[in-house]
Each structure stands twice: as structure tokens, then as C-alpha cells.
Scaffold this motif. Structure first.
Motif, PDB file in Angstrom:
ATOM      1  N   LYS A  31       0.835  -1.191   0.000  1.00  9.21           N
ATOM      2  CA  LYS A  31       0.000   0.000   0.000  1.00  9.21           C
ATOM      3  C   LYS A  31       0.875   1.249   0.000  1.00  9.21           C
ATOM      4  N   THR A  32       0.512   2.213  -0.820  1.00  9.14           N
ATOM      5  CA  THR A  32       1.255   3.466  -0.874  1.00  9.14           C
ATOM      6  C   THR A  32       0.823   4.364   0.279  1.00  9.14           C
ATOM      7  N   ARG A  33       1.771   4.715   1.131  1.00  7.21           N
ATOM      8  CA  ARG A  33       1.498   5.578   2.284  1.00  7.21           C
ATOM      9  C   ARG A  33       1.768   7.035   1.905  1.00  7.21           C
ATOM     10  N   ARG A  34       1.107   7.936   2.604  1.00  8.22           N
ATOM     11  CA  ARG A  34       1.284   9.359   2.289  1.00  8.22           C
ATOM     12  C   ARG A  34       2.672   9.817   2.731  1.00  8.22           C
ATOM     13  N   SER A  35       3.175  10.813   2.058  1.00 14.43           N
ATOM     14  CA  SER A  35       4.519  11.319   2.344  1.00 14.43           C
ATOM     15  C   SER A  35       4.522  12.785   2.739  1.00 14.43           C
ATOM     16  N   ARG A  36       3.346  13.389   2.908  1.00 14.47           N
ATOM     17  CA  ARG A  36       3.302  14.765   3.383  1.00 14.47           C
ATOM     18  C   ARG A  36       1.940  15.045   4.012  1.00 14.47           C
ATOM     19  N   ILE A  37       1.899  16.083   4.830  1.00 14.29           N
ATOM     20  CA  ILE A  37       0.669  16.574   5.437  1.00 14.29           C
ATOM     21  C   ILE A  37       0.618  18.079   5.202  1.00 14.29           C
ATOM     22  N   PRO A  38      -0.523  18.743   5.427  1.00 11.77           N
ATOM     23  CA  PRO A  38      -0.569  20.198   5.228  1.00 11.77           C
ATOM     24  C   PRO A  38       0.480  20.923   6.060  1.00 11.77           C
ATOM     25  N   ASP A  39       1.035  21.984   5.504  1.00  8.33           N
ATOM     26  CA  ASP A  39       2.048  22.761   6.221  1.00  8.33           C
ATOM     27  C   ASP A  39       1.470  23.346   7.502  1.00  8.33           C
ATOM     28  N   LYS A  40       2.319  23.429   8.493  1.00  4.69           N
ATOM     29  CA  LYS A  40       1.922  24.007   9.777  1.00  4.69           C
ATOM     30  C   LYS A  40       1.666  25.503   9.613  1.00  4.69           C
ATOM     31  N   PRO A  41       0.488  25.995  10.015  1.00  6.54           N
ATOM     32  CA  PRO A  41       0.231  27.441   9.887  1.00  6.54           C
ATOM     33  C   PRO A  41       1.060  28.241  10.878  1.00  6.54           C
ATOM     34  N   ASN A  42       1.250  29.508  10.578  1.00  7.33           N
ATOM     35  CA  ASN A  42       2.075  30.375  11.414  1.00  7.33           C
ATOM     36  C   ASN A  42       1.194  31.111  12.415  1.00  7.33           C
ATOM     37  N   TYR A  43       0.852  30.409  13.510  1.00  7.17           N
ATOM     38  CA  TYR A  43       0.079  31.026  14.589  1.00  7.17           C
ATOM     39  C   TYR A  43       1.045  31.450  15.690  1.00  7.17           C
ATOM     40  N   SER A  44       0.887  32.669  16.184  1.00  8.58           N
ATOM     41  CA  SER A  44       1.723  33.142  17.291  1.00  8.58           C
ATOM     42  C   SER A  44       0.905  33.148  18.573  1.00  8.58           C
ATOM     43  N   LEU A  45       1.550  32.704  19.661  1.00  8.17           N
ATOM     44  CA  LEU A  45       0.887  32.665  20.956  1.00  8.17           C
ATOM     45  C   LEU A  45       1.945  32.787  22.029  1.00  8.17           C
ATOM     46  N   ASN A  46       1.677  33.565  23.061  1.00  9.41           N
ATOM     47  CA  ASN A  46       2.628  33.768  24.138  1.00  9.41           C
ATOM     48  C   ASN A  46       2.582  32.583  25.097  1.00  9.41           C
ATOM     49  N   LEU A  47       3.614  31.739  25.023  1.00  7.11           N
ATOM     50  CA  LEU A  47       3.657  30.551  25.876  1.00  7.11           C
ATOM     51  C   LEU A  47       3.728  30.926  27.351  1.00  7.11           C
ATOM     52  N   TRP A  48       4.475  31.987  27.676  1.00  5.45           N
ATOM     53  CA  TRP A  48       4.656  32.364  29.073  1.00  5.45           C
ATOM     54  C   TRP A  48       3.338  32.807  29.703  1.00  5.45           C
ATOM     55  N   SER A  49       2.460  33.433  28.927  1.00  5.43           N
ATOM     56  CA  SER A  49       1.182  33.884  29.468  1.00  5.43           C
ATOM     57  C   SER A  49       0.351  32.719  29.985  1.00  5.43           C
ATOM     58  N   ILE A  50       0.576  31.516  29.439  1.00  4.91           N
ATOM     59  CA  ILE A  50      -0.155  30.338  29.895  1.00  4.91           C
ATOM     60  C   ILE A  50       0.631  29.574  30.954  1.00  4.91           C
TER      61      ILE A  50
END
Length: 710
Positions: free
Chosen positions: A306-325
Motif C-alpha cells: 500500500k502506498t502511504r502518504r509522504s506529506r501533510i498540510p504545512d503548519k500554519p504560522n500562529y503566534s501565541l505567548n507561551l509564558w502567558s499560559i
């Protein structure tokens, strides 16, 4: 005269540390960078190269950790107050400060020149796509060198013009002086000065001519460089394709031969190379020698998978302040804290456990070993290989819901089947069982303890991994090391593995202790280093293991040992004499564009691929995880909150039922997993083991016992 001073090299005074120019397009030195109001300006090592300005905490960090990179082609450079400059790129401003006005001016000049070069290269790259087969990066590199040389020549030409101008003015002044003073002595002095000025101008012209000749030579060699680079690139690409093709053919032939040996002509396994542990020249770690006769193949040997996939959609560029959480989570168990999917990767913890099987061929090779000590080396390499996929993976996997499962059926490709189930939610615990047709069974029960310590997150797995080989009955047991994610508050996230892994063969009592050295700024050791010694039941060392957990492991057979000096606490240090090390394991390269696909390996890209017939509790069907993979993070967060709320309601419902049963004097039976059951193993520890039935239920497509968790 300001133009002249700027064009000439600046003298270096003793004790003054100025930025240095390395090569034609690299500028580096110390600057102070604004961090925050608490720490203010902090000293950082900056490197300007190829149109990019990168900075590091120390010079030693250049080998492994870049704190940030600013592309100058799209950056705005602004000179502020005394010794200050501001770079603006991508909506973010970087406030920098030099130690002196002169140093600040040198940095500004270098940055402006690099920005101009980067802009020219970018425009040229856009307009020169049809010039021939030369790769863009090679052409840009060569043209960048030529542009730099041309720029230097322009600077020298400016210097020459200034020298000529001021020299002419000097000669006019001296001529006027000669007319005013008629004494023979003053006239001789003036003539001598005139001669020196003329010589100075002639020398400057000679310097310009020499530089022009150098530029002509560089231009004449440009095409030769391009052809040489193109040839080397084509040769390397061809070699990589050939090696990859040979590796795939070898694996397919080996797998096909095991499944149907009669379909192949002239295939007969030789046992001579495997018979003795004393054969010093035996390449027992070499898979090619392990299958010496796979040469002639009949037409029936072709196998389609079976042919398996070799890519997934690119990760979007979301910004979030990790320290705030994270600032309110210090010392707490992170599994109990709701987190947005922005900090996750689109895989669950069950799928991450399954990812340990990335290099299952190591266990296939170990199952064919006659020597338990050689087998221990391969088991040790397998235990290290499971960390290789984590080196760039700082994101958190999804916490599985109670009762969530994950299956991975690779019988056709690799001969194994894997099933995981989340057996407890607080503390989070998962059970895992793998059966291979190639002679081994693996199972584990892992509980994860993850806590935020202020500057870093520590992830401590509890529980043992068990591995048993069918033919010999050898039963190996080991545990995992601690994972640490650094730079939670500020800086680039990076992960480290540290601690010891003690592997024990409960059948023969052979042992192996692997030491994962923690990273240190001051250590001279190779980063991510792993070392180990394989010993028999008598404590005699037979093999030395060495490598790194993110790339490679090798073994070297010990032929002699002696007691040396230099041990800690007055103990003598054992010195081993070994044969040449032999390769046990080498990491596969990451797929193309992996940096935009969460740095997933080839196996990881297929783990969340939709499949028909899986249980309704399978991680592939989890809606928030699937939405995140598709790049719909806002919708994923909504689904994640819904699932977590449903899970809290279910837990409260079970607590109410347990309290009612207690009041009525009935026996209280807690949550019972569907596919695993709790038993006491041979080490007298309570562990969850596979009770069976999953694959049979899948064959019948009878999932009536499965809870509705999604």
C-alpha cells in the motif's frame, strides 16, 4: 576626508574587541540586544552571513543553538541614539547597542551592504530563471562573490579618486610655496615631497589595476565554477538515488524470501559467518552479509504494498505567548492543565509510543542473532533509536482520552502489528503491545509525569519496556530516560535527553548500561552523546557502544582490558582495547519540507493517515487532532474543549457511581480497559498486558464493546 577614512581599514587598538570579517560575506562580533524590562540589554554574539543576521548567547552556541535569525533582504535598518540601532523585520523590532560609536558605524555599514547584496540577489533570482541548468543556490553563491569583489573595487576606486584629488591639491600648494620661496634648500625639500606624492599616486593606481585584474580572473572562472558545482551536485544526487534504490531492493528481497523461499533460485542461507562469537572479522552488524545469497530473483518475487502518504498540510504560522499560559503552571502536572492546540503536534501520545517502532528492523536483525551479546547490542541500539525523532519535536502530543486506542498494522511491509490503549487518565498511562512475525514481541506500560519547572519542562516516563524473542526466549527489560524541553520563557525551544538506561536480559542475565549525557555549555563532549558497555552475567565487558541519540550508534568488540589511572574517588579506571567499531544504527534523513510539517519522520507522517476498519476509539478519528492537522486550529481548539469537558463529566459520573456503591456496601470496581488487563509481572510490579481480542474484533468489524469517546 571622512570618505577617505571610511574607505581605509581601521587600526585595531590593544584590548579593543572589534567585529571581524571572516571570508567575503561574513561579519561577526558582540552586540547588546534588548530582551525585556527585567533583564534589559544582554550581550549576544552576532553573525552576519549570506544576507542573514543570526545571534547566539555565546560563540560556542554556533555549533548547535541559534537564538534567532533576521533576514536583511526585507528588514528596515534604523540608526538610533548614541551607539543604538533598530532592525525591523516581519513586524518585529530588534533593539541593538554597540560599545562605541565606531563599532556601531561599522555594524551599520556591514548591515546596509549585506541588505543591498541580499536585495540584488533576490531580484536577480526572480529574473534569471532561464539561464541554464545551474542550480539557483550555486549561481547565487558565485554571483555573490563577484558582487562582493566588485563592491570592494568600487571602494578602492573611490579611495584612488580621493587620493588623486588631495594629491593634486597638495602639489598645487607646494608649487605655490616653491614660487614664494626662492632659496635652493627649500626648493629641494619641496621637490622631494612632490616626488613622494607622485609615487603615492602611482602606487594607488597599481593597487587598483591589480584588483581589476583579480576581478577579471574571477569573472573568467565563473563558468568553470558553475560547471564544477553542477557536476558535483548531479553526481551526489545520482549516488543518493542509487543507494536508496539498493536499500529498498534489499529490504524487499529479504522480506519476500522469508515469506516464500521457494520462489527464489539459488537461495541458501550460509551459517558460517554467524557461528562463532570469536570470529573477529565477522561483520555481524552488516545486514548485507546477513543475507549473502539474495542475487537471482524470479518474477514472482515482486511485491506490491500500500502506498502511504509522504506529506501533510504545512503548519500554519500562529503566534501565541507561551509564558502567558505557563506562568501559572510552575510545579504542576501539565496533564491536568488545559492547553490550546498551538502547543501540540497533530499526533496523540499513543501514536508517539508507536513511533518507537520506526527502526523495527533492528529487532528483526536481533531475532536472527545466535549470540545473546550481539543481540544485546542491537536491542540497545533500538532503545536509543526511539529518541532520534524527538530532536526537533518540541511540541506536545495530544493527551489521549480514557479508552482511546491506536492501531498500526504493518504486517505486509514490516511483519508486525501494534495496538495501544489509554488505560488511565490521572495519572495518564498507556499500554502498548506489538507482535512481529519476524520473531519478537514487545509490550510496555508507561505512565508520564510532566511538570513545568519555571525555565523548562521535564517529562519523566515511569514503567518498563519488555521485549521477548521467540526462538531463544531471551526476555529484555528496560525503561526510558528523562526528556527536558528548555527555553520555555525566552529563546528557541530545544529538547534534551538525559539519564541512564539499564537493559537486562532476564534469561541470560546479560546487562547493558547506556548513559545519555546531558547537554552542557561548558562540556567538550559531542552533544547528545550516548555511551554504554555490554557485560555478561559475570560482569565481564564484551562490547563498547557509542554514538548520539539523534543520529548513530556503533559497537566495538573488546579484545583486551587493563587498569589505568584517573578514575573518580580514587578508583582505577578500566581501559579497553577494541576492534574497529561497526555500525549498529543510522538515522533516516527527514522527508523534504519536514520543517513545515512539524519535523515528522517518514513513519510519523503516516501515523494519522485515515484508514478504514479501525476501532471507533482510534486516535485517527479524534476530531480536534484531525482539524489541527488540516491547519484549522481555531476549530480544533473548540473541539478540544468539548472533548475535555465530556471527559470531566464522565469522570464525575464514575465517582458518583463509586460513592453510591460504597454507601450500599457493594464492591467498587474502577475503570477497566477494554483490550488490556492489570497483572503482576515477574518483577512483582503491577502492569497492563494485552488480553487479546482486538484483531479478531477488527476482522469481524464488531466494535459494540467500544465506548463513545469522540
Amino acid at each position: 576626508m571622512n570618505e577617505l577614512v571610511r574607505c581605509l581599514p581601521s587600526p585595531t587598538l590593544p584590548g579593543l574587541h572589534l567585529p571581524c570579517l571572516d571570508g567575503l560575506d561574513t561579519y561577526r562580533g558582540w552586540l547588546f540586544k534588548w530582551t525585556n524590562y527585567l533583564k534589559g540589554y544582554q550581550r549576544r554574539w552576532f553573525v552576519l552571513s549570506n544576507g542573514l543576521l543570526s545571534y547566539y548567547r555565546t560563540q560556542a552556541e554556533m555549533a548547535h543553538t541559534c537564538r534567532g535569525t533576521i533576514p536583511l533582504a526585507t528588514a528596515h535598518i534604523e540608526v538610533g541614539d548614541t551607539c543604538h540601532l533598530v532592525l525591523t523585520s516581519g513586524g518585529r523590532s530588534y533593539h541593538l547597542k554597540a560599545t562605541s560609536e565606531g563599532e556601531c558605524q561599522r555594524w551599520v555599514s556591514a548591515l546596509q551592504q549585506a541588505k543591498a547584496n541580499a536585495t540584488l540577489l533576490m531580484h536577480h533570482s526572480d529574473d534569471s530563471g532561464d539561464e541554464g541548468p545551474v542550480p539557483q543556490e550555486d549561481r547565487a553563491l558565485t554571483q555573490g562573490v563577484l558582487k562582493t569583489l566588485a563592491s570592494k573595487l568600487d571602494d578602492l576606486s573611490t579611495c584612488n579618486e580621493l587620493i588623486g584629488k588631495h594629491g593634486a591639491a597638495l602639489q598645487r600648494s607646494l608649487s605655490e610655496l616653491e614660487e614664494l620661496r626662492g632659496s635652493s634648500e627649500s626648493t629641494d625639500k619641496v621637490k622631494a615631497v612632490n616626488e613622494r606624492a607622485t609615487l603615492f599616486r602611482i602606487t594607488s593606481n597599481a593597487m587598483i589595476n591589480a584588483c581589476r585584474d583579480f576581478l577579471d580572473v574571477a569573472e573568467s572562472h565563473s563558468r568553470r565554477w558553475q560547471k564544477a558545482l553542477q557536476h558535483e551536485r548531479e553526481q551526489r544526487h545520482h549516488l543518493e538515488e542509487t543507494i536508496e534504490q539498493l536499500a529498498k531492493q534489499h529490504n524487499s528481497l529479504e522480506r519476500a524470501w522469508r515469506e516464500n523461499p521457494t520462489s527464489y533460485t539459488g537461495v541458501e542461507r550460509s551459517q558460517e559467518g554467524d557461528a562463532s562469537d570469536e570470529n573477529d572479522e565477522a561483520e555481524f552488524f552488516d545486514a548485507m552479509e546477513d543475507s549473502p545469497a539474495f542475487i537471482t530473483v524470479t518474477a514472482s518475487g515482486n511485491i506490491q504494498h500500500k502506498t502511504r502518504r509522504s506529506r501533510i498540510p504545512d503548519k500554519p504560522n500562529y503566534s501565541l505567548n507561551l509564558w502567558s499560559i505557563m506562568k501559572n503552571c510552575i510545579g504542576k502536572d501539565l496533564s491536568k492543565i488545559p492547553m490550546p492546540v498551538n502547543f501540540n503536534e497533530p499526533l496523540s501520545m499513543l501514536q508517539r509510543l508507536t513511533e518507537d517502532l520506526e527502526y523495527s528492523e533492528l529487532l528483526d536483525r536481533a531475532a536472527r542473532c545466535d549470540s545473546s551479546l550481539e543481540q544485546m547490542c542491537l536491542v540497545a541500539a533500538f532503545s536509543v533509536s526511539s529518541y532520534s525523532t524527538t530532536v526537533h519535536r518540541t511540541a506536545k502530543p495530544f493527551n489521549p482520552l480514557l479508552g482511546e486506542t491506536y492501531e498500526l498494522d504493518r504486517l505486509e511491509e514490516y511483519g508486525y502489528r501494534s495496538i495501544c490503549e489509554q488505560v488511565s487518565h490521572h495519572p495518564p498511562a498507556a499500554a502498548h503491545h506489538v507482535t512481529s512475525q519476524r520473531g519478537w514481541t514487545l509490550w510496555q506500560h508507561i505512565t508520564i509525569d510532566s511538570k513545568f519547572r519555571g525555565k523548562y519542562i521535564s517529562v519523566v516516563p515511569f514503567g518498563n519496556i519488555h521485549l521477548q524473542f521467540h526462538s531463544s526466549g531471551n526476555h529484555y527489560v528496560w525503561s526510558k530516560v528523562t526528556s527536558t524541553v528548555h527555553n520555555i520563557i525566552v529563546g528557541k525551544l530545544w529538547i534534551d535527553q538525559s539519564g541512564d538506561i539499564d537493559i537486562v536480559n532476564n534469561t541470560t542475565k546479560d546487562t547493558c548500561r547506556l548513559k545519555f549525557s546531558p547537554y552542557s555549555y561548558f562540556s567538550r563532549e559531542v552533544p547528545r552523546k550516548v555511551t554504554g558497555v555490554v557485560e555478561d552475567r559475570e560482569g565481564t565487558a564484551h562490547y563498547i557502544l557509542s554514538g548520539t541519540w539523534d543520529d548513530i550508534m556503533e559497537s566495538a568488540k573488546i579484545v583486551d582490558s587493563s587498569q589505568g589511572c584517573g578514575g573518580s574517588e580514587g578508583k582505577q579506571k578500566t581501559v579497553y582495547q577494541t576492534l574497529q567499531p561497526k555500525l549498529l544504527w543510522k538515522k533516516y534523513p527527514l522527508p523534504d519540507n519536514a520543517e513545515n510539517m512539524h519535523f515528522f519522520s517518514s513513519l510519523a507522517l503516516t501515523l494519522n493517515e485515515p484508514e478504514e476498519g479501525v476501532a471507533p476509539t482510534d486516535s485517527r478519528l479524534r476530531p480536534d487532532q484531525r482539524l489541527m492537522e488540516a491547519g484549522l486550529w481555531d476549530e480544533a481548539n473548540v473541539q478540544k474543549q468539548r472533548l475535555e469537558e465530556c471527559q470531566r463529566l464522565e469522570r464525575k459520573k464514575r465517582e458518583v457511581q463509586a460513592n453510591q456503591a460504597l454507601e450500599e456496601g457493594q464492591d467498587i470496581e474502577g475503570y477497566q480497559p477494554l483490550w488490556f488487563e492489570k497483572r503482576t509481572d515477574e518483577t512483582r510490579e503491577n502492569t497492563y498486558v494485552y488480553r487479546g481480542g482486538y484483531w479478531e474484533a477488527k476482522d469481524r468489524q464488531d466494535w459494540s464493546q467500544c465506548p463513545e469517546i469522540f
